[in-house]
Design a protein around this motif. Sequence first.
Motif, short mmCIF file in Angstrom:
data_model
loop_
_atom_site.label_atom_id
_atom_site.label_comp_id
_atom_site.label_asym_id
_atom_site.label_seq_id
_atom_site.Cartn_x
_atom_site.Cartn_y
_atom_site.Cartn_z
N ALA A 20 0.83 -1.20 0.00
CA ALA A 20 0.00 0.00 0.00
C ALA A 20 0.86 1.25 0.00
O ALA A 20 0.58 2.23 -0.69
N SER A 21 1.96 1.20 0.77
CA SER A 21 2.87 2.34 0.82
C SER A 21 3.49 2.61 -0.55
O SER A 21 3.58 3.74 -1.01
N ALA A 22 3.88 1.52 -1.22
CA ALA A 22 4.46 1.65 -2.55
C ALA A 22 3.46 2.20 -3.54
O ALA A 22 3.78 3.05 -4.38
N GLN A 23 2.21 1.73 -3.45
CA GLN A 23 1.20 2.20 -4.39
C GLN A 23 0.86 3.66 -4.18
O GLN A 23 0.59 4.39 -5.12
N GLN A 24 0.88 4.13 -2.91
CA GLN A 24 0.62 5.53 -2.63
C GLN A 24 1.69 6.42 -3.26
O GLN A 24 1.44 7.56 -3.62
N LYS A 25 2.90 5.88 -3.38
CA LYS A 25 4.00 6.63 -4.00
C LYS A 25 4.04 6.43 -5.51
O LYS A 25 4.96 6.86 -6.19
N ASP A 26 3.01 5.72 -6.05
CA ASP A 26 2.90 5.48 -7.49
C ASP A 26 4.11 4.71 -8.02
O ASP A 26 4.62 5.00 -9.10
N ILE A 27 4.58 3.74 -7.24
CA ILE A 27 5.69 2.89 -7.67
C ILE A 27 5.11 1.67 -8.36
O ILE A 27 4.22 1.02 -7.81
N LYS A 28 5.58 1.35 -9.55
CA LYS A 28 5.08 0.17 -10.25
C LYS A 28 5.63 -1.08 -9.59
O LYS A 28 6.83 -1.20 -9.36
N LEU A 205 -10.67 -29.32 5.41
CA LEU A 205 -10.89 -27.88 5.49
C LEU A 205 -9.58 -27.13 5.26
O LEU A 205 -8.62 -27.31 6.00
N VAL A 206 -9.55 -26.28 4.23
CA VAL A 206 -8.32 -25.55 3.91
C VAL A 206 -8.48 -24.03 3.94
O VAL A 206 -7.50 -23.30 4.02
N GLN A 207 -9.72 -23.54 3.84
CA GLN A 207 -10.02 -22.11 4.02
C GLN A 207 -11.23 -22.04 4.95
O GLN A 207 -12.28 -22.60 4.64
N ASN A 208 -11.08 -21.36 6.08
CA ASN A 208 -12.10 -21.38 7.12
C ASN A 208 -12.76 -20.01 7.25
O ASN A 208 -12.32 -19.15 8.02
N ALA A 209 -13.80 -19.78 6.45
CA ALA A 209 -14.58 -18.54 6.52
C ALA A 209 -13.69 -17.30 6.45
O ALA A 209 -13.87 -16.35 7.22
N VAL A 210 -12.76 -17.30 5.52
CA VAL A 210 -11.86 -16.15 5.38
C VAL A 210 -12.59 -15.00 4.69
O VAL A 210 -13.44 -15.19 3.83
N GLU A 211 -12.26 -13.78 5.09
CA GLU A 211 -12.83 -12.58 4.49
C GLU A 211 -11.95 -12.13 3.34
O GLU A 211 -10.75 -11.85 3.52
N LEU A 212 -12.52 -12.04 2.15
CA LEU A 212 -11.75 -11.64 0.99
C LEU A 212 -11.46 -10.15 1.03
O LEU A 212 -12.31 -9.34 1.42
N LYS A 213 -10.26 -9.81 0.62
CA LYS A 213 -9.83 -8.41 0.65
C LYS A 213 -10.34 -7.62 -0.55
O LYS A 213 -10.20 -6.41 -0.62
N GLY A 214 -10.91 -8.34 -1.49
CA GLY A 214 -11.42 -7.75 -2.72
C GLY A 214 -11.26 -8.73 -3.85
O GLY A 214 -10.86 -9.89 -3.63
N PRO A 215 -11.56 -8.35 -5.08
CA PRO A 215 -11.38 -9.24 -6.22
C PRO A 215 -9.92 -9.64 -6.39
O PRO A 215 -9.01 -8.94 -5.96
N THR A 216 -9.71 -10.76 -7.03
CA THR A 216 -8.36 -11.27 -7.27
C THR A 216 -7.58 -10.32 -8.16
O THR A 216 -8.07 -9.87 -9.20
N GLU A 217 -6.36 -10.02 -7.74
CA GLU A 217 -5.45 -9.19 -8.53
C GLU A 217 -4.14 -9.94 -8.71
O GLU A 217 -3.61 -10.51 -7.76
N TYR A 218 -3.60 -9.94 -9.92
CA TYR A 218 -2.30 -10.56 -10.17
C TYR A 218 -1.18 -9.65 -9.67
O TYR A 218 -0.18 -10.10 -9.14
N ILE A 219 -1.37 -8.35 -9.85
CA ILE A 219 -0.39 -7.36 -9.40
C ILE A 219 -1.11 -6.35 -8.50
O ILE A 219 -2.18 -5.87 -8.84
N GLY A 220 -0.51 -6.05 -7.36
CA GLY A 220 -1.07 -5.03 -6.48
C GLY A 220 -2.11 -5.59 -5.52
O GLY A 220 -2.44 -6.77 -5.54
N ILE A 221 -2.62 -4.71 -4.66
CA ILE A 221 -3.57 -5.13 -3.64
C ILE A 221 -5.00 -4.99 -4.16
O ILE A 221 -5.30 -4.11 -4.97
N PRO A 222 -5.90 -5.87 -3.70
CA PRO A 222 -7.29 -5.83 -4.19
C PRO A 222 -8.10 -4.72 -3.56
O PRO A 222 -7.86 -4.33 -2.42
N ASN A 223 -9.08 -4.24 -4.32
CA ASN A 223 -10.00 -3.21 -3.82
C ASN A 223 -11.39 -3.52 -4.35
O ASN A 223 -11.56 -3.79 -5.54
N TYR A 224 -12.37 -3.48 -3.47
CA TYR A 224 -13.74 -3.76 -3.88
C TYR A 224 -14.31 -2.63 -4.73
O TYR A 224 -14.04 -1.45 -4.49
#
Length: 252
Positions: A20-28, A205-224
């Motif tokens: 998130a810090s890198a993205q705020q600085k517009d670093i690819k 059981l391999v994922q236990n009611a996990v909360e998704l951070k947003g849609p899947t992204e290959y690069i960068g962090i997800p945002n709804y």
Amino acid sequence: MKTLMKHVIILACLFYIGIASAQQKDIKLPPEATEFWEPVPRKVTPGTANHLAPDDAIVLFDGSDLSHFESVRDGSPAKWTLANGAMTVAPRTGDIRTKQSFGDMQLHIEWSSPTEIKGEGQGRGNSGVIIMGLYEIQVLDSYESRTYSNGQAASVYKQYPPLVNAMKKPGEWNSYDIFFTAPRFNQDGMLTAPAKVTVVHNGVLVQNAVELKGPTEYIGIPNYKAHESKLPFVLQDHGDLVSFRNIWVREL
């Protein structure tokens, strides 16, 4: 199990703070920036189970035809191959999606990685079950092939590694039972509740009611971003001959 999850959560927090810090600085960022390789989910031996569809299920694929699926590319009939009660990715024909849309659901799907082993890591038996066309549960031959932990089979891709590695050998049939709660948005498009997913891989059981951070992204962090309450799910053409069978849904 608790220790593993604690370490995963701490690493994930540090991981996303840095991104998130890198993205705020517009670093690819390269795609590797959202991969983590430790801890490695331990391997377990999966059991066996009967996966017949219950009588209230919507059967989307019983091995006879692809009538419930279409091409994501142009809405034309699905072009994957059909043989021996299974559908197999026809490389470069593109992803396919269900004609019917779903929100909260229980999804059962079985899949098999190719017996002819090619490549390693993300290049080995790669596909995906992309719920609502947005939230990917990874399909990958992770039996004896290492990749980043949040990208191996049964991971919520680039978000959560599986609690354990319950993979079967290449050519054997794996099962996913996915219990999905769609995200909620208010009338202004603001997120009021994130999506949640539970995944059972080969009865484990391999994922236990996990909360998704947003849609899947290959690069960068997800945002709804606000979307419809029901959407088709997608099966991915990643160029590998992954097969699927016995697909059914119970709407919740």
